[in-house]
Design an enzyme around this catalytic site. Structure first.
Site, short mmCIF file in Angstrom:
data_model
loop_
_atom_site.label_atom_id
_atom_site.label_comp_id
_atom_site.label_asym_id
_atom_site.label_seq_id
_atom_site.Cartn_x
_atom_site.Cartn_y
_atom_site.Cartn_z
N SER A 1 0.83 -1.20 0.00
CA SER A 1 0.00 0.00 0.00
C SER A 1 0.87 1.27 0.00
CB SER A 1 -0.95 -0.05 1.20
OG SER A 1 -1.98 0.89 1.09
N ASP B 1 -9.07 -6.06 -4.32
CA ASP B 1 -8.78 -4.88 -3.51
C ASP B 1 -9.85 -3.83 -3.81
OD1 ASP B 1 -7.75 -2.61 -2.25
OD2 ASP B 1 -5.68 -3.10 -2.76
N HIS C 1 -7.39 -5.93 0.17
CA HIS C 1 -6.23 -5.05 0.32
C HIS C 1 -5.21 -5.61 1.32
CE1 HIS C 1 -4.10 -1.29 -0.15
NE2 HIS C 1 -4.08 -1.10 1.16
#
Length: 261
Positions: A82, A211, A239
């Site tokens: 991320s 995601d 995610h």
């Protein structure tokens, strides 16, 4: 298990900490590899608060200090999740000779052509405000402070980040997350990634196909924007693949290390 021991360095995303790798780390270690996971500034158990962390470099300091201790003859497999893609990019820029391969796990992946904020700016442009749900974006100190903190709300966590995770993993996330930042004020004013340094490191992107926050279409846009050496795709993961399917992720990372490290 192969003959070569690799060193995986795992870098968490915004609001998270080293704790989010707790399922993946023992799987990589069981395969005979060394694994380092730690908290970035104002994350996990780090004693700073986000209001004292003004820049991406400040935020990345624990990773940069760690990379400085790695012997020159050693190369690590650097994994960023991320927002952690921005942190590993900074480490690639400063220590390219110490990175065998950089792995962007459904992560923001900058380029060396635009300002450092470019991919996050593009993400913000296509992400409607309502997608953040109950996430809080607040000035660091007062209303005139251009530095903004972010803190995922429980609805955002359960719907956009952890929707395929167990109830226990979601509860862990709700309990342990801390305020973070996208550091846009800092990133908009700098061009921190160069073709000569950051661009010299081999890169692999891992797409997470369910995601809901950094969606697969945007993940592929980042790959088109800055082509990588290889693309992998994890199936039926949200995610947080290190929590919802750590075994699939571990197999993928071991394959990457076998090919590039």
């Amino acid at each position: 298990m192969g003959d070569q021991q690799n060193h995986f360095v795992l870098v968490h995303g915004a609001c998270h900490g080293a704790w989010c790798w707790f399922k993946l780390k023992p799987l990589l270690e069981a395969a005979g590899h060394r694994v380092s996971a730690f908290d970035l500034s104002a994350s996990g158990t780090d004693t700073k608060v986000i209001q004292h962390v003004a820049t991406l470099t400040d935020y990345t300091k624990p990773l940069l200090e760690f990379m400085a201790t790695i012997p020159r003859e050693e190369k690590v497999v650097l994994v960023g999740h991320s927002l952690g893609g921005m942190n590993i990019s900074l480490a690639m820029e400063k220590f390219p000779e110490k990175v065998a391969v950089a792995v962007f796990l459904t992560a923001f992946m900058p380029d060396s052509e635009h300002t450092s904020s470019y991919v996050i700016d593009q993400f913000n442009q296509i992400t409607p405000e309502e997608a953040w749900m109950d996430t809080k974006f607040l000035p660091y100190n007062d209303e005139t402070d251009p530095k903004i903190s972010m803190f995922f709300g429980p609805r955002c966590l359960s719907t956009m980040l952890y929707q395929l995770c167990s109830d226990q993993d979601l509860e862990l996330g709700k309990t342990l997350i801390r305020p973070s930042s996208l550091f846009l004020k800092d990133l908009k004013s700098t061009k921190q990634f160069t073709k000569q340094m950051f661009g010299s490191v081999k890169r692999v992107y891992i797409i997470c196909n369910e995601d809901a926050i950094i969606k697969p279409g945007f993940q592929r846009w980042m790959i088109d924007n800055n082509p990588v050496d290889d693309v992998k795709e994890l199936k039926h993961v949200d995610h947080m693949p290190m929590l919802c399917d750590p075994k699939q992720l571990s197999v993928c990372l071991l394959d990457i290390a076998a090919e590039f490290a």
